[in-house]
Motif scaffolding. Structure first.
Motif, PDB file in Angstrom:
ATOM      1  N   GLN A   1       0.847  -1.240   0.078  1.00 20.84           N
ATOM      2  CA  GLN A   1      -0.029   0.053   0.151  1.00 20.84           C
ATOM      3  C   GLN A   1       0.924   1.085  -0.147  1.00 20.84           C
ATOM      4  OE1 GLN A   1      -2.557   0.231   3.213  1.00 20.84           O
ATOM      5  NE2 GLN A   1      -3.863   1.947   2.351  1.00 20.84           N
ATOM      6  N   LEU A   2       0.492   2.251  -0.803  1.00 21.52           N
ATOM      7  CA  LEU A   2       1.243   3.497  -0.790  1.00 21.52           C
ATOM      8  C   LEU A   2       1.297   4.263   0.322  1.00 21.52           C
ATOM      9  CD1 LEU A   2       0.101   4.577  -4.431  1.00 21.52           C
ATOM     10  CD2 LEU A   2       2.163   3.439  -3.907  1.00 21.52           C
ATOM     11  N   GLN A   3       2.293   4.694   0.883  1.00 22.67           N
ATOM     12  CA  GLN A   3       2.380   5.404   2.116  1.00 22.67           C
ATOM     13  C   GLN A   3       2.945   6.863   1.895  1.00 22.67           C
ATOM     14  OE1 GLN A   3       4.786   2.882   4.706  1.00 22.67           O
ATOM     15  NE2 GLN A   3       2.941   2.308   5.806  1.00 22.67           N
ATOM     16  N   LEU A   4       2.090   7.588   3.059  1.00 17.04           N
ATOM     17  CA  LEU A   4       2.694   8.975   3.382  1.00 17.04           C
ATOM     18  C   LEU A   4       4.024   8.943   4.152  1.00 17.04           C
ATOM     19  CD1 LEU A   4      -0.444   8.920   2.545  1.00 17.04           C
ATOM     20  CD2 LEU A   4      -0.225  11.572   3.416  1.00 17.04           C
ATOM     21  N   VAL A   5       4.804   9.872   4.192  1.00 14.95           N
ATOM     22  CA  VAL A   5       6.064   9.923   5.156  1.00 14.95           C
ATOM     23  C   VAL A   5       6.073  11.435   5.859  1.00 14.95           C
ATOM     24  CG1 VAL A   5       8.411  10.087   5.139  1.00 14.95           C
ATOM     25  CG2 VAL A   5       7.354   8.824   3.529  1.00 14.95           C
ATOM     26  N   GLU A   6       5.861  11.204   7.223  1.00 13.53           N
ATOM     27  CA  GLU A   6       5.918  12.388   8.250  1.00 13.53           C
ATOM     28  C   GLU A   6       7.165  12.621   8.630  1.00 13.53           C
ATOM     29  OE1 GLU A   6       2.235   9.745   9.123  1.00 13.53           O
ATOM     30  OE2 GLU A   6       4.220   9.300   8.802  1.00 13.53           O
ATOM     31  N   SER A   7       7.524  13.912   8.692  1.00 15.29           N
ATOM     32  CA  SER A   7       9.006  14.262   9.365  1.00 15.29           C
ATOM     33  C   SER A   7       8.647  15.476  10.199  1.00 15.29           C
ATOM     34  CB  SER A   7       9.776  14.531   8.119  1.00 15.29           C
ATOM     35  OG  SER A   7       9.544  15.589   7.367  1.00 15.29           O
ATOM     36  N   GLY A   8       9.835  15.871  11.206  1.00 13.52           N
ATOM     37  CA  GLY A   8       9.813  17.070  11.902  1.00 13.52           C
ATOM     38  C   GLY A   8       9.490  16.997  13.291  1.00 13.52           C
ATOM     39  N   GLY A   9       9.096  15.578  13.466  1.00 15.77           N
ATOM     40  CA  GLY A   9       8.844  15.528  14.955  1.00 15.77           C
ATOM     41  C   GLY A   9       9.964  15.643  15.904  1.00 15.77           C
ATOM     42  N   GLY A  10      10.041  15.458  17.139  1.00 16.80           N
ATOM     43  CA  GLY A  10      11.109  15.581  18.152  1.00 16.80           C
ATOM     44  C   GLY A  10      10.879  16.029  19.520  1.00 16.80           C
TER      45      GLY A  10
END
Length: 125
Positions: free
Chosen positions: A1-10
């Protein structure tokens, strides 16, 4: 399944800010509403922000209203969640999801067919 990618957490101190990004390399986000959900330890996942395909309409959960802002740059195939005034209770894994519709601002998970793996946000001093 195609996925999204999150970033920027911390890790951020109370009162601080973070900006999360959501993108996809294999498909477009442009014609679809995008929502942000979060899941804190021991709690159910909850919808906190959604934005329509054209960015005109948004919806926020009461717990983040006035502190979080969702926006999108369709030219960059990216949706953002600006989080200000962070509180310890905002600590959670944050997910973005792509709706099957363009004009939708709800949090019904059945209307979101593609999800990311999540990014951890920890608010602590």
């Amino acid at each position: 399944q195609l996925q999204l990618v999150e970033s920027g957490g911390g890790l951020v101190q109370p009162g601080g800010s973070l900006r999360l990004s959501c993108t996809a390399s294999e498909f477009t986000l442009e014609n679809y509403a995008i929502a942000w959900f979060r899941q804190a330890p021991g709690k159910e996942r909850e919808g906190i922000s959604s934005i329509t395909d054209n960015g005109i309409a948004t919806k926020y959960a009461g717990s983040v209203q006035g502190r979080f802002t969702s926006s999108r740059d369709n030219a960059k195939n990216t949706v953002y969640l600006q989080m200000d005034g962070l509180k310890p209770e905002d600590t959670a894994v944050y997910y973005c999801a792509r709706s099957n519709m363009g004009y939708y601002v709800g949090f019904d998970e059945r209307k979101y067919g593609n999800w990311g793996q999540g990014t951890q946000v920890t608010v602590s001093s």
